[in-house]
Design a protein around this motif. Structure first.
Motif, mmCIF file in Angstrom:
data_model
loop_
_atom_site.group_PDB
_atom_site.id
_atom_site.type_symbol
_atom_site.label_atom_id
_atom_site.label_comp_id
_atom_site.label_asym_id
_atom_site.label_seq_id
_atom_site.Cartn_x
_atom_site.Cartn_y
_atom_site.Cartn_z
ATOM 1 N N ALA A 361 1.159 -1.211 -0.147
ATOM 2 C CA ALA A 361 0.522 0.226 0.354
ATOM 3 C C ALA A 361 0.657 1.491 0.201
ATOM 4 O O ALA A 361 0.408 1.672 -1.040
ATOM 5 C CB ALA A 361 -0.655 0.204 0.768
ATOM 6 N N HIS A 362 2.180 1.508 0.719
ATOM 7 C CA HIS A 362 2.633 2.018 1.360
ATOM 8 C C HIS A 362 3.637 2.520 -0.592
ATOM 9 O O HIS A 362 3.732 3.577 -0.991
ATOM 10 C CB HIS A 362 3.601 2.328 1.730
ATOM 11 N N GLY A 363 3.916 1.485 -0.698
ATOM 12 C CA GLY A 363 4.525 0.956 -2.185
ATOM 13 C C GLY A 363 4.132 2.501 -3.431
ATOM 14 O O GLY A 363 4.549 2.683 -4.229
ATOM 15 N N ARG A 364 2.933 2.036 -3.386
ATOM 16 C CA ARG A 364 1.637 1.974 -4.798
ATOM 17 C C ARG A 364 1.556 3.330 -4.140
ATOM 18 O O ARG A 364 1.093 3.977 -5.668
ATOM 19 C CB ARG A 364 0.397 1.175 -4.837
ATOM 20 N N ALA A 365 1.315 3.919 -2.963
ATOM 21 C CA ALA A 365 1.495 5.177 -3.007
ATOM 22 C C ALA A 365 2.601 6.290 -3.201
ATOM 23 O O ALA A 365 1.878 7.325 -4.095
ATOM 24 C CB ALA A 365 0.689 6.010 -0.802
ATOM 25 N N LYS A 366 3.186 5.217 -3.180
ATOM 26 C CA LYS A 366 4.880 6.283 -3.382
ATOM 27 C C LYS A 366 4.461 6.304 -4.731
ATOM 28 O O LYS A 366 5.577 7.254 -5.200
ATOM 29 C CB LYS A 366 5.984 5.679 -2.491
ATOM 30 N N LEU A 367 4.823 5.098 -5.990
ATOM 31 C CA LEU A 367 4.512 4.875 -7.640
ATOM 32 C C LEU A 367 4.152 6.194 -7.678
ATOM 33 O O LEU A 367 4.319 6.997 -8.714
ATOM 34 C CB LEU A 367 3.924 4.270 -8.393
ATOM 35 N N ALA A 368 2.660 6.573 -7.144
ATOM 36 C CA ALA A 368 1.756 7.723 -7.953
ATOM 37 C C ALA A 368 2.465 9.067 -7.510
ATOM 38 O O ALA A 368 2.310 10.130 -7.974
ATOM 39 C CB ALA A 368 0.084 7.559 -6.132
ATOM 40 N N ARG A 369 2.626 8.938 -6.138
ATOM 41 C CA ARG A 369 3.814 10.366 -5.846
ATOM 42 C C ARG A 369 5.399 10.817 -6.482
ATOM 43 O O ARG A 369 4.969 11.538 -7.271
ATOM 44 C CB ARG A 369 4.052 10.564 -3.887
ATOM 45 N N LYS A 370 5.543 9.626 -7.466
ATOM 46 C CA LYS A 370 7.021 10.239 -7.551
ATOM 47 C C LYS A 370 6.927 10.168 -9.019
ATOM 48 O O LYS A 370 7.490 10.855 -10.015
ATOM 49 C CB LYS A 370 7.700 8.821 -7.013
ATOM 50 N N GLY A 371 5.657 9.240 -10.064
ATOM 51 C CA GLY A 371 5.569 9.541 -10.847
ATOM 52 C C GLY A 371 6.724 8.705 -12.073
ATOM 53 O O GLY A 371 6.574 8.810 -12.963
ATOM 54 N N CYS A 372 7.188 7.415 -11.350
ATOM 55 C CA CYS A 372 8.018 7.120 -12.147
ATOM 56 C C CYS A 372 7.183 6.000 -12.998
ATOM 57 O O CYS A 372 6.401 5.653 -12.565
ATOM 58 C CB CYS A 372 9.079 6.497 -11.200
ATOM 59 N N ASP A 373 8.193 5.294 -13.749
ATOM 60 C CA ASP A 373 7.762 4.098 -14.402
ATOM 61 C C ASP A 373 7.737 3.275 -14.096
ATOM 62 O O ASP A 373 6.887 2.446 -14.305
ATOM 63 C CB ASP A 373 8.137 4.127 -16.355
ATOM 64 N N LEU A 374 8.743 2.977 -13.057
ATOM 65 C CA LEU A 374 8.742 1.351 -12.506
ATOM 66 C C LEU A 374 9.390 1.568 -10.769
ATOM 67 O O LEU A 374 10.264 2.822 -10.903
ATOM 68 C CB LEU A 374 9.716 0.262 -12.558
ATOM 69 N N LEU A 375 8.733 0.963 -10.401
ATOM 70 C CA LEU A 375 9.312 1.072 -8.543
ATOM 71 C C LEU A 375 9.126 -0.404 -8.230
ATOM 72 O O LEU A 375 8.637 -0.568 -7.843
ATOM 73 C CB LEU A 375 7.979 2.010 -7.819
ATOM 74 N N VAL A 376 10.323 0.073 -7.137
ATOM 75 C CA VAL A 376 10.757 -1.819 -7.002
ATOM 76 C C VAL A 376 10.518 -1.642 -6.033
ATOM 77 O O VAL A 376 11.329 -1.127 -4.815
ATOM 78 C CB VAL A 376 12.803 -1.810 -7.119
ATOM 79 N N VAL A 377 10.092 -2.399 -4.788
ATOM 80 C CA VAL A 377 9.780 -2.174 -3.482
ATOM 81 C C VAL A 377 10.026 -3.075 -2.801
ATOM 82 O O VAL A 377 9.574 -4.606 -2.586
ATOM 83 C CB VAL A 377 8.012 -2.097 -3.473
ATOM 84 N N ASN A 378 10.920 -3.138 -1.320
ATOM 85 C CA ASN A 378 11.987 -3.978 -0.868
ATOM 86 C C ASN A 378 10.885 -3.754 0.085
ATOM 87 O O ASN A 378 10.549 -2.254 1.109
ATOM 88 C CB ASN A 378 12.536 -3.196 -0.225
ATOM 89 N N ASP A 379 10.734 -5.326 0.944
ATOM 90 C CA ASP A 379 10.337 -4.879 2.817
ATOM 91 C C ASP A 379 11.245 -4.890 3.596
ATOM 92 O O ASP A 379 11.716 -5.939 3.721
ATOM 93 C CB ASP A 379 9.353 -5.938 2.786
ATOM 94 N N VAL A 380 11.117 -4.163 4.163
ATOM 95 C CA VAL A 380 12.563 -3.918 5.276
ATOM 96 C C VAL A 380 12.256 -4.301 6.425
ATOM 97 O O VAL A 380 12.872 -3.844 7.391
ATOM 98 C CB VAL A 380 13.809 -2.661 4.838
ATOM 99 N N GLY A 381 11.279 -4.437 7.046
ATOM 100 C CA GLY A 381 10.830 -4.348 7.959
ATOM 101 C C GLY A 381 12.096 -5.854 8.738
ATOM 102 O O GLY A 381 12.625 -6.580 8.673
ATOM 103 N N GLY A 382 12.377 -5.387 10.279
ATOM 104 C CA GLY A 382 13.426 -6.644 10.797
ATOM 105 C C GLY A 382 14.632 -6.523 10.156
ATOM 106 O O GLY A 382 15.162 -7.148 10.592
ATOM 107 N N GLY A 383 14.505 -5.532 9.311
ATOM 108 C CA GLY A 383 16.437 -5.297 9.284
ATOM 109 C C GLY A 383 16.693 -6.505 8.231
ATOM 110 O O GLY A 383 17.691 -6.151 7.446
ATOM 111 N N ALA A 384 15.435 -6.732 6.989
ATOM 112 C CA ALA A 384 15.598 -7.291 5.999
ATOM 113 C C ALA A 384 16.633 -6.417 5.130
ATOM 114 O O ALA A 384 16.626 -5.884 5.132
ATOM 115 C CB ALA A 384 14.253 -8.052 5.743
#
Length: 428
Positions: A361-384
């Motif tokens: 959900a945060h990734g899709r919102a960021k993609l809409a804000r940034k306006g880039c062609d492609l957004l690569v989303v990483n889940d970094v919770g817990g230091g991953a």
């Protein structure tokens, strides 16, 4: 401390064959031999006859602790032309000249080194070194693709000073880089910049003729001469992206912010420190680029004031200083907003879920804000993700597409990103 090659389950040292072909860069192989030997490997050197004209057999024997042979007629009773490659855990050739690449691709076995390559059942790593014209010649490129198609790991050569006054691509990768690649293969890990062929055929060079800019690492925002605000990015994913783009034929510029891993060979590196330096470098390099991939972790904020002297603790009070922050430029949004027609802009989002939504959900919102062609989303919770060799990402496209990649080595994640970039370049 140098990393070491771990012994196998029987406790024996890894057996490495170091092939040396006849190029001026043969002298650097002595440093590679020392790194391998001191790292715990049992190394046997197999030079070509031409290589011995550059560095003599006594040097190789003294550094390896083994006798040196280059001819299949040496010690015939031990059948070295078959046994040497068959008993090895890894074969490394550095330098691998244009002639050596051609003979290996043709399957020739006219000396001990090519016979070893033909009988080896272990991983094979080739580190090319030659003049630029030789490396770029269609015959050499075809030989490299053929070898990679057979599963041979061929490093991309470096860029820099060659023999005489010449400079360009074709320089032998530094011994430390070849050593790191050798250790990766001994440990069963992927090698950035030198993977075997992708499934189904020879190495894909679908980015040939393209120019790409990749940012990697993490920016550091100075607070005083000693301290800074930073992040945990190691730069591994950005380096993998740069290495895979180069392997697929692209001209690559890597804007590097405090990498914890070596930059790949065969790319041009622009070093930067803080977010504003990164912004200036990326905006300068984007001109004429087909794609810009923002894999770097760019600090959102920086201290409002940077002191010229180290901030001291006040002995009269236990109070800590209050650091005021200001926002850094949004480099990704700026790139996307001003992208010339046909240029593909890719962003990265290191996200964690919270009460307002999950990672996607945060990734899709960021993609809409940034306006880039492609957004690569990483889940970094817990230091991953940070500092690790594998990751799982979701590729979100502005066109509504979504694709999960992984868990997979970062080189395969990089290939998935370039596949998606290539699709969008094809539409243009």
């Amino acid at each position: 401390m140098e990393p070491t090659a771990a012994p196998d389950r029987q406790g024996r040292r890894p057996r490495v064959v170091l092939g040396v072909a006849g190029g001026i860069a043969a002298y650097k192989a002595a440093s590679l031999l020392r790194l391998l030997h001191e790292g715990g490997a049992d190394v046997r050197v197999v030079p070509t006859a031409s290589a011995l004209r550059f560095v003599g057999a006594p040097t190789w024997s003294a550094l390896s602790g083994h006798p040196v042979a280059s001819d299949v007629w040496d010690d015939v009773h031990e059948v070295p032309h078959v046994r040497t490659g068959r008993e090895a855990d890894l074969v490394v050739v550095a330098p691998a000249t244009a002639d050596l690449l051609a003979r290996a691709a043709a399957g020739l076995a006219d000396d001990l080194l090519t016979s070893t390559l033909l009988t080896a059942t272990c991983p094979v790593l080739l580190a090319p070194a030659m003049h630029t014209e030789m490396w770029l010649h269609p015959a050499t490129r075809a030989n490299v693709e053929l070898l990679r198609g057979r599963g041979v790991h061929v490093l991309e050569p470096g860029v820099g000073r060659l023999t005489g006054a010449d400079s360009g691509v074709g320089r032998l990768p530094e011994p430390e880089e070849v050593h790191a690649a050798a250790l990766a293969l001994l440990e069963g890990r992927a090698v950035a910049g030198a993977p075997p062929a992708r499934p189904g055929g020879p190495e894909v060079r679908d980015l040939a003729g393209r120019r790409v800019v990749v940012s990697a690492g993490g920016t550091r925002e100075p607070l005083d001469p000693v301290r800074y605000l930073g992040n945990r990015s190691s730069g591994r994913q950005g380096v993998a992206l740069a290495a895979r783009a180069a392997a697929r034929g692209a001209e690559v510029v890597l804007v590097a912010a405090h990498l914890e891993v070596p930059a790949p060979t065969g790319v041009r590196v622009v070093d930067v420190g803080d977010a504003r330096e990164l912004r200036a470098a990326v905006l300068a390099e984007r001109t004429g680029a087909d794609a810009v991939v923002m894999a770097a972790a760019v600090a959102d904020f920086r201290p409002a004031q940077v002191t010229t002297a180290k901030i001291k603790k006040d002995p009269a009070t236990q109070d800590a200083p209050v650091v005021a922050l200001v926002r850094n430029p949004d480099v990704l949004a700026e790139l996307a907003a001003d992208a010339p027609e046909g240029q593909v802009v890719v962003g990265f989002a290191a996200e964690t879920g919270d009460e307002d939504g999950d990672v996607l959900a945060h990734g899709r919102a960021k993609l809409a804000r940034k306006g880039c062609d492609l957004l690569v989303v990483n889940d970094v919770g817990g230091g991953a993700v940070f500092g690790r060799d594998e990751s799982t990402v979701v590729l979100l496209g502005r066109d509504g597409s979504e694709r999960t990649v992984g868990p997979a080595p970062k080189e395969l994640v990089a290939d998935a990103v370039w596949d998606a970039v290539g699709e969008r370049l094809g539409r243009g």
